[in-house]
Design a protein around this motif. Structure first.
Motif, PDB file in Angstrom:
ATOM      1  N   CYS A   1      -2.889  -9.143  -2.525  1.00  0.00           N
ATOM      2  CA  CYS A   1      -2.828  -8.948  -1.675  1.00  0.00           C
ATOM      3  C   CYS A   1      -4.350  -9.334  -0.623  1.00  0.00           C
ATOM      4  CB  CYS A   1      -3.465  -7.272  -0.982  1.00  0.00           C
ATOM      5  SG  CYS A   1      -2.050  -6.326  -1.788  1.00  0.00           S
ATOM      6  N   LEU A   2      -4.629 -10.043   0.137  1.00  0.00           N
ATOM      7  CA  LEU A   2      -5.676 -10.608   1.805  1.00  0.00           C
ATOM      8  C   LEU A   2      -6.183  -8.655   1.865  1.00  0.00           C
ATOM      9  CD1 LEU A   2      -4.570 -14.050   3.067  1.00  0.00           C
ATOM     10  CD2 LEU A   2      -6.419 -12.888   0.677  1.00  0.00           C
ATOM     11  N   ALA A   3      -7.587  -9.082   1.547  1.00  0.00           N
ATOM     12  CA  ALA A   3      -8.572  -7.786   2.110  1.00  0.00           C
ATOM     13  C   ALA A   3      -8.829  -8.747   3.187  1.00  0.00           C
ATOM     14  CB  ALA A   3      -9.905  -7.521   1.521  1.00  0.00           C
ATOM     15  N   PHE A   4      -9.263  -9.777   3.407  1.00  0.00           N
ATOM     16  CA  PHE A   4      -9.463  -9.561   4.906  1.00  0.00           C
ATOM     17  C   PHE A   4      -9.271 -11.624   4.747  1.00  0.00           C
ATOM     18  CE2 PHE A   4     -13.316 -10.032   2.339  1.00  0.00           C
ATOM     19  CZ  PHE A   4     -13.713 -11.472   2.208  1.00  0.00           C
TER      20      PHE A   4
ATOM     21  N   GLU B   1       1.245   5.020   1.847  1.00  0.00           N
ATOM     22  CA  GLU B   1       1.574   5.099   3.595  1.00  0.00           C
ATOM     23  C   GLU B   1       0.685   4.674   4.300  1.00  0.00           C
ATOM     24  OE1 GLU B   1       4.800   5.256   4.178  1.00  0.00           O
ATOM     25  OE2 GLU B   1       5.583   6.389   2.525  1.00  0.00           O
ATOM     26  N   GLY B   2       1.087   3.946   4.814  1.00  0.00           N
ATOM     27  CA  GLY B   2      -0.086   2.846   6.246  1.00  0.00           C
ATOM     28  C   GLY B   2      -0.493   1.602   5.204  1.00  0.00           C
ATOM     29  N   GLU B   3      -0.284   1.492   3.906  1.00  0.00           N
ATOM     30  CA  GLU B   3      -1.740   0.429   3.643  1.00  0.00           C
ATOM     31  C   GLU B   3      -1.343  -0.207   2.635  1.00  0.00           C
ATOM     32  OE1 GLU B   3      -4.981   0.675   2.819  1.00  0.00           O
ATOM     33  OE2 GLU B   3      -5.463   2.833   3.996  1.00  0.00           O
ATOM     34  N   LYS B   4      -1.103  -1.027   2.646  1.00  0.00           N
ATOM     35  CA  LYS B   4      -1.117  -2.900   1.942  1.00  0.00           C
ATOM     36  C   LYS B   4      -0.553  -1.942   0.608  1.00  0.00           C
ATOM     37  CE  LYS B   4      -3.698  -6.139   4.174  1.00  0.00           C
ATOM     38  NZ  LYS B   4      -4.386  -7.086   4.359  1.00  0.00           N
ATOM     39  N   PHE B   5       0.734  -3.474  -0.020  1.00  0.00           N
ATOM     40  CA  PHE B   5       0.772  -2.646  -1.293  1.00  0.00           C
ATOM     41  C   PHE B   5       0.212  -2.917  -2.814  1.00  0.00           C
ATOM     42  CE2 PHE B   5       1.363  -7.498  -1.001  1.00  0.00           C
ATOM     43  CZ  PHE B   5       1.692  -7.470  -2.338  1.00  0.00           C
ATOM     44  N   CYS B   6      -0.893  -3.141  -2.039  1.00  0.00           N
ATOM     45  CA  CYS B   6      -1.883  -3.482  -3.044  1.00  0.00           C
ATOM     46  C   CYS B   6      -3.330  -2.235  -3.436  1.00  0.00           C
ATOM     47  CB  CYS B   6      -2.723  -4.730  -3.279  1.00  0.00           C
ATOM     48  SG  CYS B   6      -2.267  -6.113  -3.136  1.00  0.00           S
ATOM     49  N   CYS B   7      -2.796  -1.273  -2.403  1.00  0.00           N
ATOM     50  CA  CYS B   7      -3.920   0.259  -2.456  1.00  0.00           C
ATOM     51  C   CYS B   7      -2.880   1.372  -2.936  1.00  0.00           C
ATOM     52  CB  CYS B   7      -4.277  -0.155  -1.089  1.00  0.00           C
ATOM     53  SG  CYS B   7      -5.462  -1.139  -0.369  1.00  0.00           S
ATOM     54  N   TYR B   8      -3.061   2.079  -3.605  1.00  0.00           N
ATOM     55  CA  TYR B   8      -1.729   2.117  -4.356  1.00  0.00           C
ATOM     56  C   TYR B   8      -2.431   3.966  -4.714  1.00  0.00           C
ATOM     57  CZ  TYR B   8      -2.467  -0.111  -7.549  1.00  0.00           C
ATOM     58  OH  TYR B   8      -3.633  -1.066  -8.490  1.00  0.00           O
TER      59      TYR B   8
ATOM     60  N   SER C   1     -11.761  -6.602  -8.423  1.00  0.00           N
ATOM     61  CA  SER C   1     -11.771  -6.219  -7.243  1.00  0.00           C
ATOM     62  C   SER C   1     -10.646  -6.405  -6.605  1.00  0.00           C
ATOM     63  CB  SER C   1     -11.841  -8.646  -6.948  1.00  0.00           C
ATOM     64  OG  SER C   1     -11.531  -8.932  -5.380  1.00  0.00           O
ATOM     65  N   GLN C   2     -10.486  -5.017  -6.450  1.00  0.00           N
ATOM     66  CA  GLN C   2      -9.003  -4.785  -6.582  1.00  0.00           C
ATOM     67  C   GLN C   2      -9.647  -3.870  -5.744  1.00  0.00           C
ATOM     68  OE1 GLN C   2      -8.395  -3.314 -10.265  1.00  0.00           O
ATOM     69  NE2 GLN C   2      -6.918  -4.574 -11.301  1.00  0.00           N
ATOM     70  N   CYS C   3      -8.108  -3.261  -4.788  1.00  0.00           N
ATOM     71  CA  CYS C   3      -8.583  -2.330  -3.487  1.00  0.00           C
ATOM     72  C   CYS C   3      -8.700  -0.694  -4.328  1.00  0.00           C
ATOM     73  CB  CYS C   3      -7.103  -1.912  -2.701  1.00  0.00           C
ATOM     74  SG  CYS C   3      -6.938  -0.754  -1.675  1.00  0.00           S
ATOM     75  N   ASN C   4      -8.147  -0.605  -5.371  1.00  0.00           N
ATOM     76  CA  ASN C   4      -8.309   0.552  -6.567  1.00  0.00           C
ATOM     77  C   ASN C   4      -8.656   0.393  -7.569  1.00  0.00           C
ATOM     78  OD1 ASN C   4      -5.930   1.186  -4.716  1.00  0.00           O
ATOM     79  ND2 ASN C   4      -5.216   0.911  -7.203  1.00  0.00           N
ATOM     80  N   LYS C   5      -8.962   1.315  -8.552  1.00  0.00           N
ATOM     81  CA  LYS C   5      -8.757   1.319  -9.835  1.00  0.00           C
ATOM     82  C   LYS C   5      -7.592   0.986 -10.401  1.00  0.00           C
ATOM     83  CE  LYS C   5     -13.282   3.592 -11.001  1.00  0.00           C
ATOM     84  NZ  LYS C   5     -13.434   4.531 -12.065  1.00  0.00           N
ATOM     85  N   LYS C   6      -6.743   0.669 -11.518  1.00  0.00           N
ATOM     86  CA  LYS C   6      -5.766   0.547 -12.059  1.00  0.00           C
ATOM     87  C   LYS C   6      -4.615   1.816 -12.684  1.00  0.00           C
ATOM     88  CE  LYS C   6      -6.311  -4.763 -13.602  1.00  0.00           C
ATOM     89  NZ  LYS C   6      -5.880  -4.997 -14.595  1.00  0.00           N
TER      90      LYS C   6
ATOM     91  N   GLN D   1      -1.817 -17.562   1.240  1.00  0.00           N
ATOM     92  CA  GLN D   1      -0.766 -16.240   1.919  1.00  0.00           C
ATOM     93  C   GLN D   1       0.157 -15.958   1.374  1.00  0.00           C
ATOM     94  OE1 GLN D   1      -1.958 -14.437   6.132  1.00  0.00           O
ATOM     95  NE2 GLN D   1      -3.417 -15.556   5.999  1.00  0.00           N
ATOM     96  N   THR D   2       1.278 -16.807   1.422  1.00  0.00           N
ATOM     97  CA  THR D   2       3.222 -16.447   1.344  1.00  0.00           C
ATOM     98  C   THR D   2       2.942 -16.831  -0.616  1.00  0.00           C
ATOM     99  OG1 THR D   2       4.245 -17.863   2.793  1.00  0.00           O
ATOM    100  CG2 THR D   2       4.760 -17.610   1.182  1.00  0.00           C
ATOM    101  N   LEU D   3       1.925 -17.507  -1.160  1.00  0.00           N
ATOM    102  CA  LEU D   3       1.958 -17.517  -2.562  1.00  0.00           C
ATOM    103  C   LEU D   3       1.170 -16.384  -3.439  1.00  0.00           C
ATOM    104  CD1 LEU D   3       1.401 -21.254  -3.388  1.00  0.00           C
ATOM    105  CD2 LEU D   3       3.294 -19.967  -3.096  1.00  0.00           C
ATOM    106  N   LEU D   4       0.948 -16.179  -2.823  1.00  0.00           N
ATOM    107  CA  LEU D   4      -0.533 -14.332  -2.840  1.00  0.00           C
ATOM    108  C   LEU D   4       0.339 -13.247  -2.815  1.00  0.00           C
ATOM    109  CD1 LEU D   4      -4.107 -14.974  -1.422  1.00  0.00           C
ATOM    110  CD2 LEU D   4      -3.258 -15.172  -3.665  1.00  0.00           C
ATOM    111  N   PHE D   5       1.594 -13.267  -1.947  1.00  0.00           N
ATOM    112  CA  PHE D   5       1.953 -12.297  -1.348  1.00  0.00           C
ATOM    113  C   PHE D   5       3.324 -11.944  -2.238  1.00  0.00           C
ATOM    114  CE2 PHE D   5       6.592 -10.466   0.123  1.00  0.00           C
ATOM    115  CZ  PHE D   5       5.279  -8.896   0.551  1.00  0.00           C
ATOM    116  N   GLN D   6       3.744 -12.870  -2.710  1.00  0.00           N
ATOM    117  CA  GLN D   6       4.610 -13.008  -3.846  1.00  0.00           C
ATOM    118  C   GLN D   6       4.654 -12.673  -5.261  1.00  0.00           C
ATOM    119  OE1 GLN D   6       5.802 -17.706  -3.541  1.00  0.00           O
ATOM    120  NE2 GLN D   6       6.856 -16.962  -2.045  1.00  0.00           N
ATOM    121  N   ARG D   7       2.993 -13.706  -5.888  1.00  0.00           N
ATOM    122  CA  ARG D   7       2.541 -12.888  -6.894  1.00  0.00           C
ATOM    123  C   ARG D   7       2.252 -11.215  -6.579  1.00  0.00           C
ATOM    124  NH1 ARG D   7       3.041 -17.071 -10.085  1.00  0.00           N
ATOM    125  NH2 ARG D   7       1.851 -15.600 -11.978  1.00  0.00           N
TER     126      ARG D   7
END
Length: 805
Positions: free
Chosen positions: A176-179, A485-492, A469-474, A167-173
């Motif tokens: 995001c973890l969906a679950f 707001e209120g979402e993980k940084f991979c959702c934008y 495998s993304q929260c939303n399209k690039k 989890q630490t490595l994923l966050f640094q790079r």
């Protein structure tokens, strides 16, 4: 051997065969441990803590007498232990073995990165450092752009450590973890139906997730329950869930016999990290030669045979209807039951046997060097203690039969990396592992991670490969990420780049500005080089202004020629012939001045053009002023007794012109001495252009030059205006008034227009002002006279000039 009445895991039987194969090779090799025979005992942990402790203590007891820490009768020289398959089993074993300092070579466990624990446990890891696997997973996700992923980890100490580090490595790079779910504990001998509800709850959550990439971590048994879980989902009519399963090296498809037919299709296209393995010559020959009727001391073979081929032997139970013939072939078994290729775990066991053998050989060689007599080995063998083997294990280094180097790092870890394999399944539940890459931090820089996408096989349900495998399209190029707001940084959301900035790649966090000599294109996706812009003769605007300059110059020359040809006529003589010539010549230079402005700005032209313009126009305006004053004085001098006659003449006009010109020359000299004009690249005023212009240096001095010309023009206008009612036939005061009105109007309009213009248009405004004001003087003062000289010569008569209305 100990054979409890429990079902054998067919897949793991290859581990036993690899051990037997390696021991036999060592015993038959005269170059390693001559006159010494290696033996072994096999114990099973049954994935149970109680049985693990029991088996470990039994190893330390007299055979067939469970009396821990006490041996009598036949002595077994226990020198090292290879095992266990999972991390927890290895730790439970180490809890007892540590006190005896018995070397423990783990072939399937991945101890957490804990330096203190590494020093306290006697592990020699026949597997690579797990940090390689962490880094490999992250690099794999980044390679395919999978930033929204799921994580399943075993509910164990190693699973907790794995989840924490990853989890630490994923966050640094930026991933995001969906679950992040923990899989329930269980064993092969528990009824799995009790856990179906718990598995299905997790199943529903993962099935509804946008994450198509799921990292799975656990021990061998974890994948068994994952298979059950997926099958249970299909049974309960849950929507089919196609994911890219990214499996760690701890996992293996180890099905017990009654589950060997379990559907493997959900795992088609999975990506697996596996312990590096290689084909060992002769191993497949051993597998093909197995015959249950010639098992010898192998107490596992017949049980393995009847469980995998669903047959029975004469002395066994009649659970199966068909008798075993011995003609069955291991090649016919699905890979989920048994693999013909040596697996990573089996390869690690094979190497572990050779590590112990080479360490023992090195220790005997050391004794031989000290004592020099081979026959003295045997008395020492009975006295040999396991702890004496440690120094030789740490320094062991050799090439195995596959040609690969085997050695330990300073942390007693096998110096190798991980293979990345792609799982290709078939309808008969068999599969093959296709090697598509590797991960090795010991490789040269830039080559630690490698993967070949062309070899990849994906699940048949994916419409796009590689799958997303993304929260939303690039976010497309030209936009940037905007946090929700209120979402993980991979959702934008995606926001357009602000003016002057670009994003040249997809999914950029921030837009970047272009360098000063570039500007964004229309879509704000790349920086385009700016063109250098300045007013030239080649473009329509420059050609038009040049044409006006030349045409006006020709008219001026024509006027000068007319005046010179008719210099003795009354109208020419009456207008101060010399002053008229000077005025026409200065007007000619005024019309030619714009040609300097239409050349490429450089150091010389920047110094010359404003100075030349200021001086020439000063001469022109001072001539008009002198002509105006002369007219007024001439009229006043005609009165009887007037003292003005002495002022009328060439001396006055020359003095006026020279004095006014010298003052302007002084202003220009100060300008040149303090802050002269210079060429300048303006990179900001106009989008897409670098304006090459002449910076005036001191704007104050520039406006002083203009102001001084404006002062002369204003004085001339005022004087001419006051004299406008003089008889028309006698003077030209009206024409001068009108010309000065035009002149002042042009230059008063020039200032705001000039200040509001940019680039070449600023130069065009100044050129137009020069031409317009010069044309106003030429037209107002000289065209009426040329009209009389050419078309109305009857009016060019002295009598006409002196008559009064």
């Amino acid at each position: 051997m100990y054979n409890f009445n429990c079902r054998l895991v067919p897949k793991n039987y290859q581990h036993v065969l690899a051990l037997v194969f390696a021991v036999n090779e060592v015993n038959e090799n005269p170059q390693i441990l001559p006159n010494v025979t290696l033996g072994f005992h096999i114990h099973d942990s049954y994935f149970s803590e109680r049985m693990t402790y029991w088996a470990t203590l039994d190893i330390l007891s007299t055979p067939y007498r469970f009396v821990p820490n006490y041996q009598c009768g036949i002595q077994n020289n226990l020198m090292a232990i290879i095992g266990g398959l999972d991390f927890e089993t290895s730790l439970h074993m180490a809890a007892i073995l540590t006190g005896y300092k018995i070397p423990q070579l783990t072939y399937g466990s991945f101890a957490p990165e804990d330096a203190g624990q590494s020093q306290s446990t006697p592990f020699y890891r026949m597997v690579p450092n797990e940090a390689h696997q962490y880094t490999g997973i992250v690099e794999l996700l980044l390679h395919f752009g999978w930033t929204w992923v799921g994580l399943l980890a075993a509910d164990s100490e190693s699973g907790e450590k794995f989840m924490e580090i990853l989890q630490t490595l994923l966050f640094q790079r930026g991933i995001c973890l969906a679950f992040a779910e923990r899989t329930p504990k269980g064993s092969y001998f528990e009824e799995y139906y009790d856990m179906i509800s718990q598995w299905l709850q997790t199943y529903y959550m993962i099935a509804e997730s946008k994450a198509n990439a799921v990292v799975v971590y656990g021990e061998d048994k974890s994948l068994f329950f994952l298979q059950i879980w997926l099958v249970a989902g299909e049974v309960e009519n849950v929507t089919s869930m196609e994911k890219v399963w990214i499996m760690t090296a701890q996992l293996d498809f180890s099905a017990v016999a009654f589950r060997m037919s379990q559907d493997m299709q959900p795992f088609h296209g999975s990506i697996c990290f596996t312990v590096h393995s290689n084909e060992v010559q002769g191993f497949k020959t051993l597998l093909r030669s197995l015959n249950p009727f010639m098992a010898g001391e192998d107490g596992f073979l017949q049980q393995f045979w009847q469980d995998t081929f669903h047959c029975f032997f004469s002395k066994s139970s009649t659970e199966f209807s068909e008798p075993c013939t011995g003609l069955e072939k291991l090649d016919s078994l699905p890979s989920s039951g048994f693999e013909m290729s040596m697996t990573g775990h089996s390869y690690s066991i094979y190497n572990a046997v050779y590590v112990v053998a080479h360490a023992l050989h090195a220790m005997f060689q050391s004794w031989l060097k000290d004592r020099g007599i081979v026959r003295r080995w045997r008395p020492h063998l009975q006295k040999l203690q396991p702890w004496q083997l440690h120094p030789f294990l740490r320094s062991v280094s050799f090439n195995n039969s596959a040609g690969e180097e085997v050695s330990f790092s300073e942390k007693r870890e096998f110096e190798a990396g991980f293979d990345i394999t792609n799982l290709v399944t078939f309808p008969n539940n068999s599969f093959i592992r296709m090697k598509v890459g590797w991960m090795n931090l010991d490789a040269p820089p830039g080559k630690e991670f490698s993967i070949n996408e062309d070899k990849m096989v994906w699940h048949r349900s994916f419409h796009q490969v590689p799958p997303l495998s993304q929260c939303n399209k690039k976010c497309p190029s030209g936009t940037r990420r905007k946090k929700k707001e209120g979402e993980k940084f991979c959702c934008y959301d995606c926001a357009p780049c602000s003016e002057g900035k670009i994003s040249y790649q997809k999914d950029m966090n921030d837009c970047v500005g272009c360098s000063e000599d570039h500007y964004p294109n229309r879509n704000q996706t790349q920086c385009v080089p700016k063109s250098i812009s300045f007013l030239t003769l080649e473009e329509p605007l420059g050609m038009s202004l040049a044409f006006g300059s030349v045409f006006s110059s020709l008219l001026t020359i024509l006027s000068l020629a007319i005046f010179m040809k008719h210099q003795d006529t009354p109208i020419v003589r009456a207008n101060n012939r010399d002053l008229t010539y000077v005025l026409l010549l200065s007007l000619l230079l005024c019309f030619l001045c714009p040609l300097i402005f239409l050349s490429r700005p450089d150091r010389v032209t920047c110094l010359v053009r404003q100075m030349a313009f200021g001086m020439v126009f000063t001469v022109t305006v001072s001539c008009v002023l002198a002509k105006t004053i002369t007219v007024v004085l001439a009229f006043m001098a005609t009165k009887p007794g007037s003292r003005m006659r002495k002022w009328v003449g060439k001396r006055l006009t020359s003095a006026i012109v020279l004095t006014c010109t010298i003052i302007q020359a002084g202003i220009c000299t100060v300008w040149l001495g303090t802050s002269p004009p210079f060429p300048h690249f303006d990179k900001h005023s106009v989008r897409g252009e670098i304006i090459l212009e002449c910076n005036e240096g001191s704007a104050a001095m520039f406006y002083c030059v203009l102001g001084y010309m404006g002062l002369l023009a204003t004085v001339s206008f005022v004087v001419a205006f006051l004299a406008r009612k003089l008889p028309d036939s006698f003077n030209e005061a009206k024409f001068i008034t009108f010309s000065m009105l035009l002149f002042c109007s042009v230059w008063i309009s020039f200032v705001p227009v000039y200040l509001s213009s940019k680039g070449k248009h600023m130069v065009a405004v100044e050129i137009f002002s020069i031409l317009a004001s010069s044309a106003g003087l030429l037209g107002s003062i000289f065209f009426p006279k040329c009209y009389i000289i050419i078309l109305r010569p009857d009016l060019n008569d002295k009598q006409q000039l002196i008559k009064k209305k």
